[in-house]
Design an enzyme around this catalytic site. Sequence first.
Site, PDB file in Angstrom:
ATOM      1  N   LYS A   2       2.341   4.532   1.560  1.00 45.99           N
ATOM      2  CA  LYS A   2       2.465   5.010   2.934  1.00 45.99           C
ATOM      3  C   LYS A   2       2.032   6.465   2.931  1.00 45.99           C
ATOM      4  O   LYS A   2       2.710   7.337   2.386  1.00 45.99           O
ATOM      5  CB  LYS A   2       3.894   4.874   3.451  1.00 45.99           C
ATOM      6  CG  LYS A   2       4.022   5.297   4.903  1.00 45.99           C
ATOM      7  CD  LYS A   2       5.399   5.014   5.441  1.00 45.99           C
ATOM      8  CE  LYS A   2       5.418   5.172   6.957  1.00 45.99           C
ATOM      9  NZ  LYS A   2       5.106   6.535   7.399  1.00 45.99           N
ATOM     10  N   GLU A  14      -5.751   6.473   7.786  1.00 46.70           N
ATOM     11  CA  GLU A  14      -4.946   7.687   7.914  1.00 46.70           C
ATOM     12  C   GLU A  14      -5.794   8.875   7.433  1.00 46.70           C
ATOM     13  O   GLU A  14      -6.427   8.798   6.376  1.00 46.70           O
ATOM     14  CB  GLU A  14      -3.701   7.492   7.028  1.00 46.70           C
ATOM     15  CG  GLU A  14      -2.627   8.500   7.202  1.00 46.70           C
ATOM     16  CD  GLU A  14      -1.532   8.115   8.202  1.00 46.70           C
ATOM     17  OE1 GLU A  14      -1.628   7.052   8.868  1.00 46.70           O
ATOM     18  OE2 GLU A  14      -0.585   8.903   8.336  1.00 46.70           O
ATOM     19  N   ARG A  70      -3.323   7.946  17.486  1.00 52.55           N
ATOM     20  CA  ARG A  70      -2.369   6.917  17.944  1.00 52.55           C
ATOM     21  C   ARG A  70      -2.135   6.972  19.437  1.00 52.55           C
ATOM     22  O   ARG A  70      -1.784   5.994  20.056  1.00 52.55           O
ATOM     23  CB  ARG A  70      -1.028   7.146  17.250  1.00 52.55           C
ATOM     24  CG  ARG A  70      -0.813   6.236  16.107  1.00 52.55           C
ATOM     25  CD  ARG A  70       0.583   6.381  15.614  1.00 52.55           C
ATOM     26  NE  ARG A  70       1.538   5.879  16.589  1.00 52.55           N
ATOM     27  CZ  ARG A  70       2.807   5.669  16.333  1.00 52.55           C
ATOM     28  NH1 ARG A  70       3.277   5.928  15.147  1.00 52.55           N
ATOM     29  NH2 ARG A  70       3.613   5.213  17.251  1.00 52.55           N
ATOM     30  N   ARG A 120      -2.614   9.050  11.704  1.00 50.44           N
ATOM     31  CA  ARG A 120      -3.242   7.740  11.895  1.00 50.44           C
ATOM     32  C   ARG A 120      -4.506   7.914  12.728  1.00 50.44           C
ATOM     33  O   ARG A 120      -4.497   8.643  13.727  1.00 50.44           O
ATOM     34  CB  ARG A 120      -2.243   6.839  12.640  1.00 50.44           C
ATOM     35  CG  ARG A 120      -2.692   5.410  12.837  1.00 50.44           C
ATOM     36  CD  ARG A 120      -2.404   4.596  11.608  1.00 50.44           C
ATOM     37  NE  ARG A 120      -2.710   3.189  11.806  1.00 50.44           N
ATOM     38  CZ  ARG A 120      -1.847   2.288  12.254  1.00 50.44           C
ATOM     39  NH1 ARG A 120      -0.619   2.655  12.596  1.00 50.44           N
ATOM     40  NH2 ARG A 120      -2.195   1.019  12.365  1.00 50.44           N
ATOM     41  N   ARG A 179       4.705  -3.409  17.497  1.00 52.06           N
ATOM     42  CA  ARG A 179       5.500  -3.148  16.311  1.00 52.06           C
ATOM     43  C   ARG A 179       6.210  -4.444  15.960  1.00 52.06           C
ATOM     44  O   ARG A 179       7.004  -4.948  16.732  1.00 52.06           O
ATOM     45  CB  ARG A 179       6.540  -2.065  16.608  1.00 52.06           C
ATOM     46  CG  ARG A 179       7.269  -1.562  15.380  1.00 52.06           C
ATOM     47  CD  ARG A 179       8.378  -0.586  15.759  1.00 52.06           C
ATOM     48  NE  ARG A 179       7.902   0.604  16.441  1.00 52.06           N
ATOM     49  CZ  ARG A 179       7.309   1.629  15.812  1.00 52.06           C
ATOM     50  NH1 ARG A 179       7.111   1.590  14.521  1.00 52.06           N
ATOM     51  NH2 ARG A 179       6.910   2.685  16.490  1.00 52.06           N
ATOM     52  N   PHE A 199      -7.342   1.454   5.628  1.00 47.25           N
ATOM     53  CA  PHE A 199      -6.578   0.308   5.148  1.00 47.25           C
ATOM     54  C   PHE A 199      -6.783  -0.962   5.964  1.00 47.25           C
ATOM     55  O   PHE A 199      -6.209  -1.996   5.648  1.00 47.25           O
ATOM     56  CB  PHE A 199      -5.092   0.639   4.999  1.00 47.25           C
ATOM     57  CG  PHE A 199      -4.462   1.341   6.173  1.00 47.25           C
ATOM     58  CD1 PHE A 199      -4.213   0.664   7.355  1.00 47.25           C
ATOM     59  CD2 PHE A 199      -4.118   2.681   6.076  1.00 47.25           C
ATOM     60  CE1 PHE A 199      -3.618   1.306   8.420  1.00 47.25           C
ATOM     61  CE2 PHE A 199      -3.523   3.341   7.151  1.00 47.25           C
ATOM     62  CZ  PHE A 199      -3.274   2.642   8.326  1.00 47.25           C
ATOM     63  N   LYS A 226       7.759  -0.703   6.691  1.00 48.25           N
ATOM     64  CA  LYS A 226       7.614   0.600   6.030  1.00 48.25           C
ATOM     65  C   LYS A 226       8.899   0.952   5.300  1.00 48.25           C
ATOM     66  O   LYS A 226       9.985   0.773   5.830  1.00 48.25           O
ATOM     67  CB  LYS A 226       7.239   1.684   7.053  1.00 48.25           C
ATOM     68  CG  LYS A 226       8.176   1.806   8.227  1.00 48.25           C
ATOM     69  CD  LYS A 226       7.685   2.836   9.247  1.00 48.25           C
ATOM     70  CE  LYS A 226       8.630   2.876  10.443  1.00 48.25           C
ATOM     71  NZ  LYS A 226       8.120   3.646  11.565  1.00 48.25           N
ATOM     72  N   GLU A 251       0.859  -1.190   0.000  1.00 50.49           N
ATOM     73  CA  GLU A 251       0.000   0.000   0.000  1.00 50.49           C
ATOM     74  C   GLU A 251       0.888   1.229   0.000  1.00 50.49           C
ATOM     75  O   GLU A 251       2.028   1.159   0.460  1.00 50.49           O
ATOM     76  CB  GLU A 251      -0.862   0.031   1.282  1.00 50.49           C
ATOM     77  CG  GLU A 251      -1.871  -1.088   1.379  1.00 50.49           C
ATOM     78  CD  GLU A 251      -2.325  -1.318   2.824  1.00 50.49           C
ATOM     79  OE1 GLU A 251      -2.043  -0.484   3.692  1.00 50.49           O
ATOM     80  OE2 GLU A 251      -2.952  -2.359   3.069  1.00 50.49           O
TER      81      GLU A 251
END
Length: 573
Positions: free
Chosen positions: A237, A285, A257, A242, A429, A324, A435, A235
């Site tokens: 970025k 986003e 976030r 976010r 994470r 997304f 990314k 996708e």
Amino acid sequence: MHLFSATCEAIAGTGKKTEKVRILADYLRRRTLDEAAVSAVFFSGRPFPAWEETTLQVGGSLLWQVLRELTGKPDVALTAAYRRHGDLGSAAYDLLVAVAPAASTLNVIAVEARFRDIAQARGPAAKAKLTAELLARATALEAKYLIKIVTGELRIGLKESLVEEAIAKAFEEPHAAVQRADMLLGDIGETLRLAAAHRLSEARMRLFHPLGFMLASPVETAEEGFAYFQLAQVEDKYDGIRAQAHCDGKRVRLFSRTLDDITESFPELPEPLANFAEPVILDGEVLAWSGERALPFSELQKRLGRKKVSPALMRSVPVAYVVFDVLYAGGELVIDRPLRERGAILDRVFSEAHSLRTTRLRDPQGKLVFEAEIGTAEPDGALGQVIRAPRLVAESPAELDALFAAAQARGNEGLMIKDVESPYAPGRRGRSWLKLKRELATLDVVVTAVEYGHGKRAGVLSDYTFAVRNGEELVNVGKAYSGLTDAEIAELTDWFLRHTVVDQGFRREVEPTIIVEVAFNAVMRSDRHNSGYALRFPRIVRLRWDKRVGDIDTLARVKEIYQQQKTAYPSAG
Ligand code: AMP
């Protein structure tokens, strides 16, 4: 409240997580169910359960004023105590220890009731009066923790996850079952009640409290982007903010976030988001958007940090919510399903939404890359848009490089590469999302000390020393002479003056709260900073109001970049 506070002290007194959990589990087991449930909420650093919209609206300055009245001490004494600790609760203890009642008369149930009175009271004067009455009845130790709950942070090294662990231990339930119930309910007190009754499986999803966000790990090259898994979904970025959207057809809430409610910042989004035909939680986003493409982050920035967003501003910087992922749909939490299935669910959610339009996304050569559906209330001239993020595939590093160039040409930051088999891991994470960004590397760091600048920056705090995380510790890795606008520097100067921990005249150590993203040319070994490393030519790319100190990069990441550049350029460092 005495036992609660004493338990907090004991938890703060040990660095060991298992010991913290044991102390807390003991406490919870020995209280009545009602007391344990209320305490669990307090231990997670909040006055009320996460899902409730109730807020105290008692800020630092109101507490300061209450403390001044209660202690009869001048501002300088308060300031001195605050500087010693950098925490209002601990400062209050020092000031109250000689004057507060020695014996406790408060219990947690009564405290919770008073918190509700404060939340209901209208206006600062009424709130200050009730807060003062509550604090006047507290011992110095109780006041310390009451204030910490009011300010939303206990600072005893106890995250909500450890409270969950303690509940599991106290009531002999599986940790994972407690975690899941808390995630569904957004209420750690209610979770405790279910655990105590061994009925955790009865927990049902409650919308409108934020779940943790899944995060991505950086990769440096297209080759590395293929190193971790077989089938990748790619996708763009997007360089925006976010946001997690909770929608049930009538009500819509957007969370950042940092899990704050940011719905008010985007007044044009609830209307299109109310078009989904069923209750959903979406991940995406918020972007400044025009026609078929995203605008740079600097455009979106014009809208941030304002209390009220005027219609003129909404028209001059239109926004879109690019979705997304989906966390909840079809009456169930779908985070454990693989991304492949979540993608299909999201397609269904969009196709069943009311008022839909289709838009086409083309690459710079004009080739059609995706047909995305947009849900808006009014097809034309509608302000806010909701867009299903295009999904692309790449089967080789060369294809990934081509997509990267196309993403940048569309005005996006780079690419996200996602494992189609991976579940949605809230708050983590991992390597299931990667990314690939423009800069070789940027680091998110926290400002730990500031100095006055020179020349036209003589009167403002514009030189920032910054740190990364090393376990619980913060270690400095560099100093940047700003890259921020004059207005940002002025605003931060004001903030730093109010949040100085140690004042050394020209230099001030400050509360580690302001997060900045820094770009740099290389990492060097250096004994100038306590980390043993220094960034070469660091420059601030932007302020990261959306991040907290727990989100910043680690010393391990700095070392990793150092090692990588050594392999790439053996003469460096
Ligand atoms: P960073 O802020 O540099 O740590 O990069 C991670 C962020 O990229 C996420 O928190 C999202 O805000 C953002 N992001 C942009 N596009 C996507 C996407 N397609 N999928 C997931 N995250 C994205």
